[in-house]
Design a protein around this motif. Structure first.
Motif, PDB file in Angstrom:
ATOM      1  N   ALA A  62      84.937 127.355  50.374  1.00 54.09           N
ATOM      2  CA  ALA A  62      84.278 128.361  49.541  1.00 54.09           C
ATOM      3  C   ALA A  62      83.243 129.152  50.328  1.00 54.09           C
ATOM      4  N   TYR A  63      82.807 128.641  51.478  1.00 53.26           N
ATOM      5  CA  TYR A  63      81.797 129.328  52.287  1.00 53.26           C
ATOM      6  C   TYR A  63      82.400 130.017  53.502  1.00 53.26           C
ATOM      7  N   GLY A  64      83.718 129.871  53.703  1.00 54.21           N
ATOM      8  CA  GLY A  64      84.383 130.520  54.816  1.00 54.21           C
ATOM      9  C   GLY A  64      84.449 129.628  56.036  1.00 54.21           C
ATOM     10  N   THR A  65      84.985 130.170  57.106  1.00 52.48           N
ATOM     11  CA  THR A  65      85.136 129.386  58.332  1.00 52.48           C
ATOM     12  C   THR A  65      83.806 129.100  59.015  1.00 52.48           C
ATOM     13  N   VAL A  66      82.724 129.740  58.537  1.00 53.38           N
ATOM     14  CA  VAL A  66      81.398 129.404  59.059  1.00 53.38           C
ATOM     15  C   VAL A  66      81.084 127.933  58.805  1.00 53.38           C
ATOM     16  N   SER A  67      81.736 127.335  57.801  1.00 54.51           N
ATOM     17  CA  SER A  67      81.491 125.931  57.485  1.00 54.51           C
ATOM     18  C   SER A  67      81.980 125.000  58.596  1.00 54.51           C
ATOM     19  N   ILE A  68      82.939 125.464  59.399  1.00 49.42           N
ATOM     20  CA  ILE A  68      83.367 124.660  60.553  1.00 49.42           C
ATOM     21  C   ILE A  68      82.215 124.549  61.548  1.00 49.42           C
ATOM     22  N   LEU A  69      81.519 125.659  61.758  1.00 55.95           N
ATOM     23  CA  LEU A  69      80.333 125.641  62.623  1.00 55.95           C
ATOM     24  C   LEU A  69      79.261 124.747  62.025  1.00 55.95           C
ATOM     25  N   ALA A  70      79.080 124.813  60.698  1.00 56.57           N
ATOM     26  CA  ALA A  70      78.091 123.962  60.036  1.00 56.57           C
ATOM     27  C   ALA A  70      78.413 122.496  60.253  1.00 56.57           C
ATOM     28  N   MET A  71      79.687 122.123  60.121  1.00 59.61           N
ATOM     29  CA  MET A  71      80.070 120.737  60.331  1.00 59.61           C
ATOM     30  C   MET A  71      79.827 120.304  61.771  1.00 59.61           C
ATOM     31  N   GLY A  72      80.036 121.228  62.711  1.00 56.87           N
ATOM     32  CA  GLY A  72      79.751 120.912  64.104  1.00 56.87           C
ATOM     33  C   GLY A  72      78.284 120.598  64.326  1.00 56.87           C
ATOM     34  N   LEU A  73      77.394 121.385  63.708  1.00 56.13           N
ATOM     35  CA  LEU A  73      75.955 121.148  63.836  1.00 56.13           C
ATOM     36  C   LEU A  73      75.558 119.818  63.194  1.00 56.13           C
ATOM     37  N   VAL A  74      76.129 119.533  62.025  1.00 58.39           N
ATOM     38  CA  VAL A  74      75.845 118.254  61.367  1.00 58.39           C
ATOM     39  C   VAL A  74      76.324 117.091  62.227  1.00 58.39           C
TER      40      VAL A  74
END
Length: 476
Positions: A62-74
């Motif tokens: 729902a937030y777009g592929t930016v969430s892949i980057l977010a998961m990487g940071l987490v």
């Protein structure tokens, strides 16, 4: 990292180091039911990978592929925490994990608050896992009434409780088996799915109406709770074979395994399921398998996988819900009843009481509110933060005060990792939201009377100032 977790803690003699690494000592520990590195790693993995991973890609889409980057940071933050736990575990290889580290660095009350916070996390979080587990079981049973779902939740909670009451050997074996079984299909999607990825399926980078910075923060908040459990092996340090060496390795290996699986599976599902379909999918892993091979068997396979994953996670967290208060009770900071063990060495009071409290939370979810699951999850996220933050600060304390003789490049490296872990804990707090922080803090405050009562039972009332006696025998 490797051997860095086996570095000799400050003050340990060569003879003591030899004792710790002695093969005969490890054999004796094994005979007493200690968990080796594979079982310890599987405990970390089993507690981190619960049922949430089976729904996570749809939430992130729902937030777009930016969430892949977010998961990487987490994932980077979780790895930093694992390294910090490894360093602390090598220096303080005692049961209780974050509780022991906070008590060692800051004193009794901070130690108690960490133990109380983790205890809340363990039995509240188990309720969240049980609720999702019931949903997946109902893929096959279709028991839709609230009473029937409560019965299923009780099954999910009390079977692991019985396994834990039977002793640590059964816990280790059950954890290892459930971890292997649930990882086979997840790894299959993560690896094989990459060969079916299509660029057109990924959707926009930012699928929200706001800017990408806000999107990455919100997506990161969703991904925060999936790494809860990184501290698992530190809690049961007394049940780990050669803890000074294996706590750090198991923590880091477990998080690395989970991070790789999370990242690969998320990318694979984003690339095999069209974005619009993924956002609304109740079973994204099943959707991915159906898109790769056709047919409708994917839903059943993934539902079965989620059932195995959930029961394995509840088993591991049931162990932790008893181990933390037992360690605190032995130090006189929790009611003494939590230190009682059965003939198999299981802390039965903590297991039974913790499971009973979790059962009440499950009942509340089905009868008390329609938004129970979200509240349970977010409150557990907040109470998870407290031990993480104090543990990272304990590591910082030992580094900057010079209590650990670390210099040069290694000091800079350890400080950088510790700083990442502290910032990660702040981010987790932000992601939990105001309501969860407020309710969670009230629950934290409720522990203070328990601390006072426990200290009073021991006849410890704290320091009191007394006026010095005068030479005539009178006080001023």
């Amino acid at each position: 990292m490797g051997d860095s977790f086996g570095d000799r803690p400050q003050g340990r003699t060569a003879a003591e180091e030899g004792v710790i690494r002695d093969d005969a000592a490890e054999a004796i520990a094994s005979e007493h039911g200690k968990l080796g590195l594979p079982a310890a790693t599987s405990l970390v993995v089993g507690n981190i990978v619960g049922t949430g991973v089976f729904l996570l890609p749809a939430s992130l889409a729902a937030y777009g592929t930016v969430s892949i980057l977010a998961m990487g940071l987490v994932s980077i933050g979780a790895i930093a925490l694992a390294v910090v736990f490894g360093r602390l575990g090598a220096r303080v290889p005692a049961g209780g994990g974050p509780y022991a580290y906070a008590k060692d660095a800051f004193g009794e009350f901070p130690g108690f608050w960490n133990a109380w916070s983790f205890w809340l996390t363990a039995w509240i979080g188990n309720a969240a896992i049980a609720v999702v587990w019931v949903n997946y079981v109902n893929y096959f049973l279709h028991w839709d009434s609230a009473v029937a779902q409560v019965v299923l939740a009780f099954v999910a909670l009390w079977i692991p409780a019985l396994i834990n009451l039977s002793g640590v050997r059964n816990i280790g074996a059950f954890t290892l088996v459930t971890t292997v079984l649930k990882f086979i299909p997840l790894i299959f999607v993560a690896v094989v799915g990459l060969f079916f990825v299509r660029g057109a399926n990924f959707g926009p980078f930012n699928a929200t109406d706001g800017n990408w910075i806000g999107a990455i923060s919100t997506a990161g908040a969703l991904a925060l709770f999936i790494y809860s459990g990184v501290e698992s092996v530190t809690i049961v340090a007394e049940k780990i074979r050669n803890p000074a060496r294996n706590i750090g390795r198991a923590s880091v290996y477990g998080v690395l395994i989970c991070a790789a699986m999370y990242m690969l599976s998320t990318v694979a599902i984003f690339g095999t399921v069209p974005h619009d379909a993924l956002v609304n999918s109740p079973a994204p892993f099943a959707e991915a398998i159906n898109n790769m091979f056709g047919g409708g068997v994917g839903g059943g396979i993934m539902a079965a996988c989620a059932v195995v994953s959930g029961i394995g996670a509840i088993n591991g967290w049931t162990m932790l819900v008893a181990e933390m208060p037992m360690a605190a009770a032995r130090d006189g900071l929790f009611p003494a009843i939590f230190s009682r063990e059965n003939r198999r060495g299981a802390p039965w009071v903590g297991i039974v009481l913790g499971t009973a409290l979790t059962s009440l939370v499950a009942v509340y979810n089905y009868f008390g509110t329609t938004e129970g699951f979200d509240k349970i999850l977010l409150i557990a996220t907040f109470t998870t933060v407290i031990p993480y933050f104090f543990s990272a600060c304990a590591q910082l304390f030992w580094l900057v005060t010079g209590a650990r003789k670390v210099h040069g490049a290694r000091l800079g490296r350890d400080l950088a990792i510790t700083a990442v872990a502290i910032l990660f804990a702040f981010w987790m707090t932000y992601g939990a939201g105001l309501e969860a922080v407020f309710i969670g803090f009230l629950m934290m405050l409720a522990g203070i009377p328990v601390y006072i009562w426990t200290k009073a039972k021991r006849g410890e009332y704290g320091p009191r100032e007394r006026a010095p006696a005068s030479s005539s025998g009178r006080t001023r």
